[in-house]
Design a protein around this motif. Sequence first.
Motif, mmCIF file in Angstrom:
data_model
loop_
_atom_site.group_PDB
_atom_site.id
_atom_site.type_symbol
_atom_site.label_atom_id
_atom_site.label_comp_id
_atom_site.label_asym_id
_atom_site.label_seq_id
_atom_site.Cartn_x
_atom_site.Cartn_y
_atom_site.Cartn_z
ATOM 1 N N CYS A 159 0.874 -1.221 0.020
ATOM 2 C CA CYS A 159 -0.076 0.074 0.069
ATOM 3 C C CYS A 159 0.793 1.338 0.055
ATOM 4 O O CYS A 159 2.241 1.122 0.456
ATOM 5 C CB CYS A 159 -0.880 0.182 1.162
ATOM 6 S SG CYS A 159 -2.002 -1.448 1.461
ATOM 7 N N ASP A 163 -2.842 5.572 2.269
ATOM 8 C CA ASP A 163 -3.741 4.596 2.291
ATOM 9 C C ASP A 163 -4.098 4.128 3.851
ATOM 10 O O ASP A 163 -3.484 3.586 4.575
ATOM 11 C CB ASP A 163 -3.349 3.297 1.352
ATOM 12 C CG ASP A 163 -4.607 2.393 1.579
ATOM 13 O OD1 ASP A 163 -5.591 2.494 2.111
ATOM 14 O OD2 ASP A 163 -4.364 1.297 0.832
ATOM 15 N N THR A 164 -5.189 4.880 4.344
ATOM 16 C CA THR A 164 -5.605 4.704 5.796
ATOM 17 C C THR A 164 -6.409 3.346 6.108
ATOM 18 O O THR A 164 -6.435 3.083 7.026
ATOM 19 C CB THR A 164 -6.566 5.981 6.016
ATOM 20 O OG1 THR A 164 -7.853 5.904 5.117
ATOM 21 C CG2 THR A 164 -5.968 7.344 6.026
ATOM 22 N N ARG A 165 -6.625 2.639 5.025
ATOM 23 C CA ARG A 165 -7.345 1.283 5.292
ATOM 24 C C ARG A 165 -6.322 0.242 4.995
ATOM 25 O O ARG A 165 -6.723 -1.092 4.671
ATOM 26 C CB ARG A 165 -8.437 1.146 4.397
ATOM 27 C CG ARG A 165 -9.595 2.363 4.697
ATOM 28 C CD ARG A 165 -10.832 2.093 3.714
ATOM 29 N NE ARG A 165 -11.964 2.834 4.051
ATOM 30 C CZ ARG A 165 -12.951 2.913 3.368
ATOM 31 N NH1 ARG A 165 -13.200 1.949 2.486
ATOM 32 N NH2 ARG A 165 -13.766 3.981 3.756
#
Length: 375
Positions: A159, A163-165
């Motif tokens: 990632c 990308d916070t997820r």
Amino acid sequence: MRVAQILGKMNGGGVEQVVMNYYRAIDREQVQFDFYLFKGSKYVPVEEIKALGGRLFVLPTFRHPVKYVRTLRRLLTENQYSIMHCHLSTLSFLPLLAGKHAGVPVRILHNHSTSGGAREWLRNLAKFLLKPLAKLHATDRFACSAHAAEWMYGHVPVCDMEDTRAPKKAAIVMRNAIDTELFRFSEKKRTQTRKELKVKQGTLLFGNVGRFCPQKNQQFLIDIFAQIVRQHSNSKLVMAGVGDDMELIRARVLAAGLADKVIFAGQRSDIDCLYSAMDCFILPSNYEGLGMAGIEAQCAGLQCLFSEHVPQEVKITRNAHFLSLKTSAHDWAFAAINLAGIKRCDASAETAASGYDIIAEAKNLAEYYLRRSQM
């Protein structure tokens, strides 16, 4: 918030340059860096780091592992960091162990390299053995490319920093971003630098930037350049950097009768000027995590010739070309001469659009640090 940046020796290598690039560009009112480095570092920008608000801490080398861990643990405890960022790849197991014992909650392992090359079999074996240990005490996994991430962490999700997820076991790619305006091609820089290097207007200037070591494969580069001179006598080669193999390469240049055509530029702070002076960049590496010099060279609009062991991720413009190290030096030379004749185009905007603009990436790193410190 202060982040402990854990480095080895600051000897002008690409890893130190990456960290300094981010430090210069990051919002230092939000995030400050403290630099932890080995005793004996030769190229430390002490005054710049202090002027920017950073601090420097000198540690024993790994020749004294117990003393290293104790010293680092004490300093990390005294300074109460919430994040430490280790740039020692497989050797990060010692600082990460110290960080765990010091109670640092976020411990980033950052892989900048891979392995390969017959001359480095002992180093490669050590990397293989240390790889599991390096990951043991890390909470976060970083790499300079997806290729470097797979080498260190295996088949895991990859990632971006923003990308916070990202899944918990994901590898985060922190790009070797650069100041794209600084590395933009400049006719003025070209004229001045070629004059300094005593390279005439019509001479083809080939270039290489990197440590003199087996990884960068400068021995083969000299073989290539010898063939270049046979095919195009009005050629020169400039090599920037220092390293353990420097005297070996000097001897190879002398033996090939190329002393008047090879320029050893040493450790320089104006690499951007060298790229503007060159006509073609050659990087025949035995292995790379990414190849930061390749990003810089492309940004300068240079045609670049890479070995197949440089990750394909380095190709951010149409100026990147790849050849196998099994291909003869004669054919490498033929390709390089043809590439040197291609008209130069500005590639700085294309470089920025590919995700290698330091302003944007430094913002993403600051946000990552702040986000992780609050978890």
